[in-house]
Design a protein around this motif. Structure first.
Motif, PDB file in Angstrom:
ATOM      1  N   ILE A   4       0.842  -1.201   0.000  1.00 10.24           N
ATOM      2  CA  ILE A   4       0.000   0.000   0.000  1.00 10.24           C
ATOM      3  C   ILE A   4       0.877   1.252   0.000  1.00 10.24           C
ATOM      4  N   GLU A   5       2.007   1.150  -0.657  1.00 11.63           N
ATOM      5  CA  GLU A   5       2.906   2.279  -0.869  1.00 11.63           C
ATOM      6  C   GLU A   5       2.995   2.549  -2.370  1.00 11.63           C
ATOM      7  N   PRO A   6       3.603   3.662  -2.769  1.00 12.18           N
ATOM      8  CA  PRO A   6       3.796   3.898  -4.206  1.00 12.18           C
ATOM      9  C   PRO A   6       4.596   2.765  -4.846  1.00 12.18           C
ATOM     10  N   ILE A   7       4.224   2.407  -6.074  1.00  7.02           N
ATOM     11  CA  ILE A   7       4.947   1.365  -6.797  1.00  7.02           C
ATOM     12  C   ILE A   7       6.284   1.926  -7.265  1.00  7.02           C
ATOM     13  N   ASP A   8       7.356   1.270  -6.869  1.00  4.36           N
ATOM     14  CA  ASP A   8       8.701   1.725  -7.210  1.00  4.36           C
ATOM     15  C   ASP A   8       9.609   0.503  -7.322  1.00  4.36           C
ATOM     16  N   PRO A   9      10.243   0.288  -8.492  1.00  9.87           N
ATOM     17  CA  PRO A   9      10.258   1.137  -9.683  1.00  9.87           C
ATOM     18  C   PRO A   9       8.915   1.131 -10.418  1.00  9.87           C
ATOM     19  N   ALA A  10       8.791   2.076 -11.336  1.00  9.49           N
ATOM     20  CA  ALA A  10       7.534   2.261 -12.060  1.00  9.49           C
ATOM     21  C   ALA A  10       7.208   1.051 -12.927  1.00  9.49           C
ATOM     22  N   VAL A  11       5.918   0.835 -13.132  1.00 10.15           N
ATOM     23  CA  VAL A  11       5.462  -0.196 -14.063  1.00 10.15           C
ATOM     24  C   VAL A  11       5.637   0.319 -15.484  1.00 10.15           C
ATOM     25  N   HIS A  12       6.240  -0.497 -16.335  1.00  7.48           N
ATOM     26  CA  HIS A  12       6.369  -0.156 -17.755  1.00  7.48           C
ATOM     27  C   HIS A  12       5.027  -0.440 -18.418  1.00  7.48           C
ATOM     28  N   ALA A  13       4.405   0.596 -18.961  1.00 10.36           N
ATOM     29  CA  ALA A  13       3.061   0.444 -19.514  1.00 10.36           C
ATOM     30  C   ALA A  13       2.977  -0.633 -20.582  1.00 10.36           C
ATOM     31  N   ALA A  14       4.053  -0.874 -21.301  1.00 13.89           N
ATOM     32  CA  ALA A  14       4.024  -1.904 -22.342  1.00 13.89           C
ATOM     33  C   ALA A  14       3.718  -3.277 -21.767  1.00 13.89           C
ATOM     34  N   ASN A  15       4.117  -3.502 -20.516  1.00 12.97           N
ATOM     35  CA  ASN A  15       3.836  -4.798 -19.891  1.00 12.97           C
ATOM     36  C   ASN A  15       2.350  -5.011 -19.657  1.00 12.97           C
ATOM     37  N   LEU A  16       1.583  -3.943 -19.681  1.00 11.09           N
ATOM     38  CA  LEU A  16       0.129  -4.041 -19.586  1.00 11.09           C
ATOM     39  C   LEU A  16      -0.510  -3.953 -20.964  1.00 11.09           C
ATOM     40  N   VAL A  17      -0.153  -2.929 -21.710  1.00  9.18           N
ATOM     41  CA  VAL A  17      -0.824  -2.625 -22.976  1.00  9.18           C
ATOM     42  C   VAL A  17      -0.661  -3.735 -24.010  1.00  9.18           C
ATOM     43  N   MET A  18       0.535  -4.261 -24.145  1.00 10.30           N
ATOM     44  CA  MET A  18       0.815  -5.192 -25.236  1.00 10.30           C
ATOM     45  C   MET A  18       0.167  -6.566 -25.060  1.00 10.30           C
ATOM     46  N   LYS A  19      -0.269  -6.870 -23.845  1.00 11.96           N
ATOM     47  CA  LYS A  19      -0.922  -8.166 -23.598  1.00 11.96           C
ATOM     48  C   LYS A  19      -2.288  -8.023 -22.918  1.00 11.96           C
ATOM     49  N   ARG A  20      -2.808  -6.799 -22.879  1.00  9.52           N
ATOM     50  CA  ARG A  20      -4.093  -6.522 -22.228  1.00  9.52           C
ATOM     51  C   ARG A  20      -4.126  -7.094 -20.806  1.00  9.52           C
ATOM     52  N   ARG A  21      -3.008  -6.965 -20.140  1.00 13.01           N
ATOM     53  CA  ARG A  21      -2.941  -7.431 -18.759  1.00 13.01           C
ATOM     54  C   ARG A  21      -3.573  -6.405 -17.824  1.00 13.01           C
ATOM     55  N   VAL A  22      -3.991  -6.882 -16.663  1.00 13.02           N
ATOM     56  CA  VAL A  22      -4.651  -6.038 -15.663  1.00 13.02           C
ATOM     57  C   VAL A  22      -3.794  -5.997 -14.408  1.00 13.02           C
ATOM     58  N   LEU A  23      -3.543  -4.795 -13.897  1.00 15.19           N
ATOM     59  CA  LEU A  23      -2.904  -4.623 -12.599  1.00 15.19           C
ATOM     60  C   LEU A  23      -3.991  -4.141 -11.645  1.00 15.19           C
ATOM     61  N   ALA A  24      -4.282  -4.938 -10.628  1.00 13.61           N
ATOM     62  CA  ALA A  24      -5.428  -4.675  -9.753  1.00 13.61           C
ATOM     63  C   ALA A  24      -5.001  -4.669  -8.291  1.00 13.61           C
ATOM     64  N   GLY A  25      -5.903  -4.211  -7.456  1.00 10.00           N
ATOM     65  CA  GLY A  25      -5.697  -4.253  -6.014  1.00 10.00           C
ATOM     66  C   GLY A  25      -6.950  -4.757  -5.336  1.00 10.00           C
TER      67      GLY A  25
END
Length: 350
Positions: free
Chosen positions: A271-292
């Motif tokens: 429940i802290e800031p995500i660090d290092p940042a998520v590379h958007a390509a890891n979501l966009v290119m495979k329609r993956r979902v990052l959820a909580g």
């Protein structure tokens, strides 16, 4: 009002120590409970030491409570004196917003009343948690403990259990799915058990190869050492779901790459800031979902207790004398517990 006793922190730097305080007399919809056992959650440490900046003192932690009903208000219908019951992370909510109407009190739009360190919605007093001999809670937020469950081992189900069960259920984990569990502490070992009981093929991701045997004892089918680049590369595009129980900042990108297209990475520990940042390509290119996901509603908390009884699931615990609570906190920080401390409240009387 009546006098109760417990262990509380008086400041962010003070150790937990015995304290006498007042509990309210039961309101018409209240249940009074003699606390028999209380689990110790890592968030108790964060709060006692004000590491989230929201603590209110005196602060009495404890939100994995199992006990026996000693008194009920005039309007109570679900519980009676002598019943074995539990209280989790919430003791109230607005009860009328969209989230509450959907049995999702944890997402109450006005904010749920937490079991400790939160103003009571009626009298404004500071809620005091389960490191105590008793508690008074509205019956809506009290759940039934199935007879089949060991009472002490059932206590952590009210937090660690529901926290891992709820997202697996919400995202539809089913037989044949491939589920990766990141980390094997209090949350992770329960996540393994639940995913396995739901019929999934379960893999533990761990930084330590020494945890492989223990992971398989908990029910994991496979183990991936996350620091081994070859093992991570071999897992690329493999998983349907990742249940991420790691409570500290960590790089999500290598784990995201192990998801198939449409895969879901669920955060329940961080429940802290995500660090290092998520590379958007890891979501966009495979329609993956990052959820909580955050704990579960009261109906779902009852559901997970019943699920545990049906599937013979319990939390691995170490019993604790309350006088050793401060040492237990240090052991938890060091990772020296498998996997949850539970306070035997009979020791409070001593």
């Amino acid at each position: 009002m009546y006098t109760a006793i417990g262990y509380a922190a008086q400041s962010a730097t003070a150790p937990l120590a015995p304290m006498t305080f007042n509990r309210r007399s039961p309101r018409p919809d209240d249940v009074a409970i003699e606390i028999l056992y209380c689990g110790v959650c890592h968030s108790d440490i964060h709060q006692a030491r004000n590491e989230w900046g929201i603590a209110v003192y005196p602060l009495m932690p404890g939100h994995e409570i199992v006990g026996k009903v000693t008194e009920v208000g005039a309007n109570v219908s679900k519980h009676k004196v002598g019943d074995l019951v539990g209280v989790g992370c919430m003791v109230d909510s607005c009860r009328h917003c969209e989230a509450c109407a959907a049995d999702l009190e944890q997402y109450c739009l006005e904010g749920p009343t937490l079991t400790y360190a939160t103003p009571d919605r009626i009298d404004g007093s500071n809620t005091m948690g389960g490191y105590s001999n008793s508690i008074v809670v509205s019956e809506h937020f009290v759940v039934r403990i199935p007879e089949k469950l060991d009472l002490a081992a059932a206590a952590p189900i009210l937090c660690a259990g529901i926290t891992t069960y709820s997202p697996l259920k919400h995202y539809g984990v089913k037989a044949g799915d491939k589920v990766g569990v990141l980390g094997m502490g209090g949350l992770g070992h329960m996540g393994i058990k639940f995913a396995k009981a739901m019929g999934a093929e379960v893999t533990l991701f761990t930084r330590s190869a020494s945890k492989a045997e223990e992971a398989r004892r908990q029910g994991a089918d496979h183990v991936i050492v996350s620091t081994d680049a070859e093992q991570m590369k071999a897992a690329a595009g493999h998983f349907d779901f990742l249940l991420d129980t790691i409570p500290v900042q960590h790089d999500l990108n290598p784990y995201l790459e192990t998801l198939r297209f449409d895969g879901v990475h669920i955060l329940v520990g961080l429940i802290e800031p995500i660090d290092p940042a998520v590379h958007a390509a890891n979501l966009v290119m495979k329609r993956r979902v990052l959820a909580g996901s955050l704990i579960g509603g009261i109906a779902e908390t009852q559901e997970v207790l019943d699920f545990c009884a049906e599937h013979d699931i319990s939390c691995d615990i170490e019993m604790l004398d309350i006088k050793n609570i401060n040492q237990a906190y240090e052991r938890m920080i060091a990772g020296d517990v498998k996997y949850r401390f539970v306070i035997d409240m009979a020791t409070l009387k001593a």
